[in-house]
Design an enzyme around this catalytic site. Sequence first.
Site, PDB file in Angstrom:
ATOM      1  N   TYR A 151      29.568  37.682  41.812  1.00  0.00           N
ATOM      2  CA  TYR A 151      31.044  38.997  41.167  1.00  0.00           C
ATOM      3  C   TYR A 151      30.316  39.484  40.284  1.00  0.00           C
ATOM      4  O   TYR A 151      30.156  40.751  40.370  1.00  0.00           O
ATOM      5  CB  TYR A 151      31.896  38.642  40.470  1.00  0.00           C
ATOM      6  CG  TYR A 151      33.138  39.136  40.449  1.00  0.00           C
ATOM      7  CD1 TYR A 151      34.098  39.780  40.951  1.00  0.00           C
ATOM      8  CD2 TYR A 151      32.879  39.174  39.160  1.00  0.00           C
ATOM      9  CE1 TYR A 151      34.303  41.318  40.681  1.00  0.00           C
ATOM     10  CE2 TYR A 151      33.465  40.551  38.214  1.00  0.00           C
ATOM     11  CZ  TYR A 151      34.666  41.270  38.626  1.00  0.00           C
ATOM     12  OH  TYR A 151      34.729  42.654  38.276  1.00  0.00           O
ATOM     13  N   THR A 186      45.803  41.856  34.031  1.00  0.00           N
ATOM     14  CA  THR A 186      46.212  42.207  36.218  1.00  0.00           C
ATOM     15  C   THR A 186      46.215  41.018  36.431  1.00  0.00           C
ATOM     16  O   THR A 186      46.652  39.501  36.791  1.00  0.00           O
ATOM     17  CB  THR A 186      45.589  43.273  36.529  1.00  0.00           C
ATOM     18  OG1 THR A 186      44.023  42.221  36.395  1.00  0.00           O
ATOM     19  CG2 THR A 186      44.926  44.195  35.291  1.00  0.00           C
TER      20      THR A 186
END
Length: 250
Positions: A151, A186
């Site tokens: 990532y 989120t």
Amino acid sequence: MTKTAFITGATSGIGEATAKILAQNNYKIILCGRRKERLDILKKELSAYTDVHTLQFDVRDKEAVFTAIASLPEDFSTIDVLINNAGNAHGLDPIQNGNTDDWDAMIDINVKGLLYVSKAIIPQMKDRKSGHIINIGSTAAKEVYPNGNVYCATKHAVDALNQGMRIDLNPFGIRVGAIHPGMVETEFSAVRFKGDTEKAENVYKGFTPLQAEDIADIIHFVVSRPYHINIADLVVMSTAQASSTIVNKS
């Protein structure tokens, strides 16, 4: 003159919040995402403020990206602002235990997807010698943390691509900048932990994290600067966060 903003990953989080604030500030909006139902709901909501068009596609699918963008009706065909927001983290494993499907998903969405969408839109900006590209990165673009390996690598790539775009597009008067958020509450962690809501919720406990609306407000500020100003690179964290691994939790 009303400007048109093209937003990827618009069905949740930062993308959705950005679509809302730009719509409320007189931008025409092109909402892009995979989930048609969410696109339709958001379009209905934003149509109270501005003209809205939706495109359903997966940024990983090169053919779908180019086909969708080529299908834009004339009223939406001139894109003034491109917000490359679509991105995901999958898994949080040490490199030796990493899932190659997770690696492919992150590389395909975070890097190749950004490239495909940009490739489809840049030519019209180049022809007009005008446009603004905002690439949504991460604090993971600036440092590497344990188990973040792939990532972090994809977000480092976004950082490099942002710099490369800015250099290559400089002769054409195109503004290019990146916004690198820290921890934003989120669906990000829910996706990373593959739907494990307990793990996802624990990420944001004990401190006040950034909200999607915080980043959307910053994006609106960036794109609304006078044209001679380009905010090239911006890192944003909550007050409680000092780095990817240092967070003051009570």
